[in-house]
Motif scaffolding. Sequence first.
Motif, mmCIF file in Angstrom:
data_model
loop_
_atom_site.group_PDB
_atom_site.id
_atom_site.type_symbol
_atom_site.label_atom_id
_atom_site.label_comp_id
_atom_site.label_asym_id
_atom_site.label_seq_id
_atom_site.Cartn_x
_atom_site.Cartn_y
_atom_site.Cartn_z
ATOM 1 N N THR A 131 -13.556 -8.558 13.730
ATOM 2 C CA THR A 131 -13.816 -7.848 12.627
ATOM 3 C C THR A 131 -12.939 -8.210 11.118
ATOM 4 O OG1 THR A 131 -14.238 -5.744 14.136
ATOM 5 C CG2 THR A 131 -14.199 -5.587 11.705
ATOM 6 N N ASP A 132 -13.926 -8.413 10.311
ATOM 7 C CA ASP A 132 -13.364 -8.702 9.167
ATOM 8 C C ASP A 132 -13.305 -7.494 8.140
ATOM 9 O OD1 ASP A 132 -11.828 -10.894 8.701
ATOM 10 O OD2 ASP A 132 -13.587 -12.176 8.273
ATOM 11 N N THR A 133 -12.385 -7.177 7.503
ATOM 12 C CA THR A 133 -12.381 -6.017 6.805
ATOM 13 C C THR A 133 -12.638 -6.316 5.361
ATOM 14 O OG1 THR A 133 -11.146 -4.659 8.213
ATOM 15 C CG2 THR A 133 -11.215 -3.955 5.968
ATOM 16 N N LYS A 134 -13.404 -5.516 4.681
ATOM 17 C CA LYS A 134 -13.556 -5.654 3.148
ATOM 18 C C LYS A 134 -12.593 -4.791 2.582
ATOM 19 C CE LYS A 134 -18.010 -5.729 1.597
ATOM 20 N NZ LYS A 134 -19.050 -4.795 0.930
ATOM 21 N N ARG A 135 -11.430 -5.122 2.043
ATOM 22 C CA ARG A 135 -10.493 -4.512 1.472
ATOM 23 C C ARG A 135 -10.667 -3.855 0.147
ATOM 24 N NH1 ARG A 135 -7.204 -3.643 5.544
ATOM 25 N NH2 ARG A 135 -5.427 -5.082 5.389
ATOM 26 N N VAL A 136 -10.608 -2.611 -0.111
ATOM 27 C CA VAL A 136 -10.620 -1.918 -1.468
ATOM 28 C C VAL A 136 -9.142 -1.620 -1.922
ATOM 29 C CG1 VAL A 136 -11.563 -0.106 -2.680
ATOM 30 C CG2 VAL A 136 -12.814 -0.701 -0.657
ATOM 31 N N GLU A 137 -9.019 -2.530 -3.034
ATOM 32 C CA GLU A 137 -7.580 -2.255 -3.538
ATOM 33 C C GLU A 137 -7.361 -0.887 -4.043
ATOM 34 O OE1 GLU A 137 -4.735 -5.421 -5.814
ATOM 35 O OE2 GLU A 137 -6.774 -6.534 -4.889
ATOM 36 N N LEU A 138 -6.054 -0.732 -4.011
ATOM 37 C CA LEU A 138 -5.508 0.706 -4.390
ATOM 38 C C LEU A 138 -4.388 0.232 -5.261
ATOM 39 C CD1 LEU A 138 -5.627 3.594 -4.469
ATOM 40 C CD2 LEU A 138 -4.050 3.770 -2.249
ATOM 41 N N LYS A 139 -4.577 0.831 -6.784
ATOM 42 C CA LYS A 139 -3.601 0.315 -7.598
ATOM 43 C C LYS A 139 -2.497 1.336 -7.653
ATOM 44 C CE LYS A 139 -6.765 1.023 -10.789
ATOM 45 N NZ LYS A 139 -7.297 1.116 -12.345
ATOM 46 N N GLY A 140 -1.302 0.899 -7.857
ATOM 47 C CA GLY A 140 -0.159 1.782 -8.057
ATOM 48 C C GLY A 140 0.496 2.291 -6.788
ATOM 49 N N ASP A 141 1.544 3.224 -7.056
ATOM 50 C CA ASP A 141 2.113 4.092 -5.915
ATOM 51 C C ASP A 141 1.465 5.300 -5.894
ATOM 52 O OD1 ASP A 141 3.788 2.420 -4.198
ATOM 53 O OD2 ASP A 141 5.396 2.246 -5.853
ATOM 54 N N ALA A 142 1.805 6.097 -4.865
ATOM 55 C CA ALA A 142 1.259 7.207 -4.629
ATOM 56 C C ALA A 142 1.726 8.132 -5.860
ATOM 57 C CB ALA A 142 1.817 8.091 -3.255
ATOM 58 N N GLY A 143 0.978 9.045 -6.084
ATOM 59 C CA GLY A 143 1.674 9.853 -7.040
ATOM 60 C C GLY A 143 2.352 10.873 -6.828
ATOM 61 N N ASN A 144 2.900 11.560 -7.896
ATOM 62 C CA ASN A 144 4.333 12.723 -7.511
ATOM 63 C C ASN A 144 3.747 13.800 -8.066
ATOM 64 O OD1 ASN A 144 6.322 14.127 -7.706
ATOM 65 N ND2 ASN A 144 7.724 12.378 -8.952
ATOM 66 N N ALA A 145 3.850 14.992 -6.829
ATOM 67 C CA ALA A 145 3.093 16.208 -7.113
ATOM 68 C C ALA A 145 3.987 16.982 -8.087
ATOM 69 C CB ALA A 145 3.485 17.045 -5.612
ATOM 70 N N ALA A 146 5.152 16.651 -8.641
ATOM 71 C CA ALA A 146 6.152 17.103 -9.595
ATOM 72 C C ALA A 146 5.423 16.782 -11.091
ATOM 73 C CB ALA A 146 7.090 16.708 -9.342
ATOM 74 N N HIS A 147 4.745 15.501 -10.958
ATOM 75 C CA HIS A 147 4.303 15.122 -12.490
ATOM 76 C C HIS A 147 2.665 14.955 -12.339
ATOM 77 C CE1 HIS A 147 8.167 15.152 -13.912
ATOM 78 N NE2 HIS A 147 8.493 14.523 -12.917
ATOM 79 N N LEU A 148 2.002 15.930 -12.164
ATOM 80 C CA LEU A 148 0.568 15.513 -12.000
ATOM 81 C C LEU A 148 -0.080 14.859 -13.249
ATOM 82 C CD1 LEU A 148 -0.523 18.552 -10.341
ATOM 83 C CD2 LEU A 148 -0.484 16.540 -9.049
ATOM 84 N N PRO A 149 -0.933 13.964 -13.097
ATOM 85 C CA PRO A 149 -1.634 13.267 -14.137
ATOM 86 C C PRO A 149 -2.667 14.254 -14.722
ATOM 87 C CG PRO A 149 -2.394 12.281 -12.167
ATOM 88 C CD PRO A 149 -1.357 13.380 -11.723
#
Lengths: 336, 349
Positions: free
Chosen positions: B275-293
């Motif tokens: 199986t080959d996976t089509k990878r959907v890229e995820l930018k950046g690091d996990a967000g911080n629940a103390a500083h929500l965008p």
Amino acid sequence: MAQEDYILQVKNLSTWFKLDYGMLKAVNDVSFSLKRNQTLGIIGESGCGKSVTASSILRTVTTPGKIVGGQILYNDGKKEADLTKYKPDGAEIRSIRGNEISMIFQEPMASLAPVYTIGAQMMEEILVHTPKQQRDKKKAKETCIEMLKAVGMPDPEQKFNSYPHQLSGGQCQRAMIAIAMVNRPKILIADEPTTALDVTVQAQINDLMKSFQKQYNMSIIYITHDMGVIAEMADSIAVMYLGRVVESGSAVQIFKHPVHPYTRALLRSMPVLGHKTTEHLPAIEGNVPVPIDPPDNCGFCTRCLEKMEMCAHVVPQTIEIEPGHFVRCHKFNPAD
Amino acid sequence: MSEEKDRKPILEVKGLKKYYPIEKGLSKRVVGYVKAVNDVNLTIYQNEVLGVVGESGCGKTTLGRTILRLLEPTDGKIIFHFGDKTVDFSALTRQEVRDYRKYLQMIFQNPYTSLNPRMTVFDIIAEPMRLSKAFTEEQITERVRKLITQVGLEVRHLNRYPHAFSGGQRQRIGIARSLAMQPKFVVADEAVSALDVSIQAQILNLLQDMKDQYGLTYMFIAHNLSVVEHISDRVCVMYLGRVVELAETEELFYHPRHPYTEVLMSAIPVADPTTDTKRVELKGDAGNAAHLPSGCPFHPRCRYGKEICRQELPQLREISPGHFTACHLADQLKLSGLEELKLTAKKEE
């Protein structure tokens, strides 16, 4: 027989731990080979000896553990050396460890030194492996920052001066990889590198390792208990159970044509994506035994559904059932 | 089992919030909040398994604990329906909560730390019954003996201490304890994550058996998506304290309607080397629940992000029957599900 280009061949390796209450045979007569520029996956459950195998290769087995037999043949392209012959703290192995063979560990947070900056830990790796006269801190720092960039660390200059607790789990694992990669090793041993990470981060770290492999012609030994990850990463696979390799072969052979009862049971017992059923998973009954003073038998015989009379008192031999596909099971032994 | 129209909810969560204050200085001045669970609305139906997935720090464990009031909610309503009785669980005093505890149980992640090492297995399983004071000692003994065999251990194991058992066996003991009071609703928080592959299957089977036998409802929190797919009827995806998508399992895996779910799907490793996976890229690091965008919490990492995503918070809405998503662009996007992402090679070596 040396037709194939192997960078590492482990032959009949045994690493035993002498404990007060018996001999713990963590690694027991293990053989496998790693082809140059390929990835070998070692898969098995906890206590099957996969991590001890890795530390045996790097000669970092701690007392009371000892390599009691076998060879670890490392071929750096020029000459072949048996790593078991070296002293565990001798100059020869130290010039290889962290330099030609590097390792990344399971818990990135726990395996970095908490009181040194990421940069200091990377610099040490470079400086320790260059002769005293040629040490150049400025150049080393440049190399480090370049490497941090290559592993996709945000803000490499700033992270160079950060301490591990200031980084997230994924960033710590990137830092670990950067440390392991900074000397451009020929072999990278990755011991459950993504187990503690989220799926999305796991995917990023694995993709990163794959791209480094291409870029630097590196061979990888990837140790994990996750069948999904191993299918993505490995070219060939060794399945371990209770200190022994019970089956080995190419990834396709292991996943598509597994023959050992343990491998087959293991593959059946995991939930497969896209094949949702309400039925029971065919679990392997029983628990993994502890290999303290194990009897001379097939280690899996206590849980095997295809157990025969002899399995309980004869150690099966490893047999090549098709080119490159080895199995250690009495079912396939023509002599029996 | 989910097509039936007359599904009865066992739990309704409305606008649930759990904020942790961030304190600073000697005076403990509150300078901000970690919004671990942020305005969650959920309905769980009787006898279903709701899987909850999301990355670490997304609030899935906090959600489970707040629902059971092991943590005090900051705001919102938790309403349970036990048979004909409807209980506003969030309005009860701590004393009153105790009367309902027996209906609600939890199975913990780490079988090594969630059992008291100084108690025998018998005492561990018997403790909830003893505390309830509703049983005689004979009844307790009888019930403990029945439970231990139900979870696949033996009566002779009852006098031993937890250290004598392996991880899988300890998890069985934990399950026996949680079933002692015949609960109706069980939160299983990463109940199989710490176990080996072969043991994991045993425990998953046991959880399913117990569900059928006792008519349980599970909230199954996990990060292993293959396991979640196996056991769940519906799956809820969380990101930074919010539910971003909720749908029936197959619908969610094959037709995701939120970009974050698409990323998750593409990251699942498939145990098949062809199986080959089509990878959907995820930018950046996990967000911080103390500083929500601002706006949509996922927008800094979303590859489809538009202006509206930066400004307005998307609400969870029903985009097709039973399928909820919190994405402004859900109607316009064509997201890939498992079928499009996991490409099985035709040729086999």
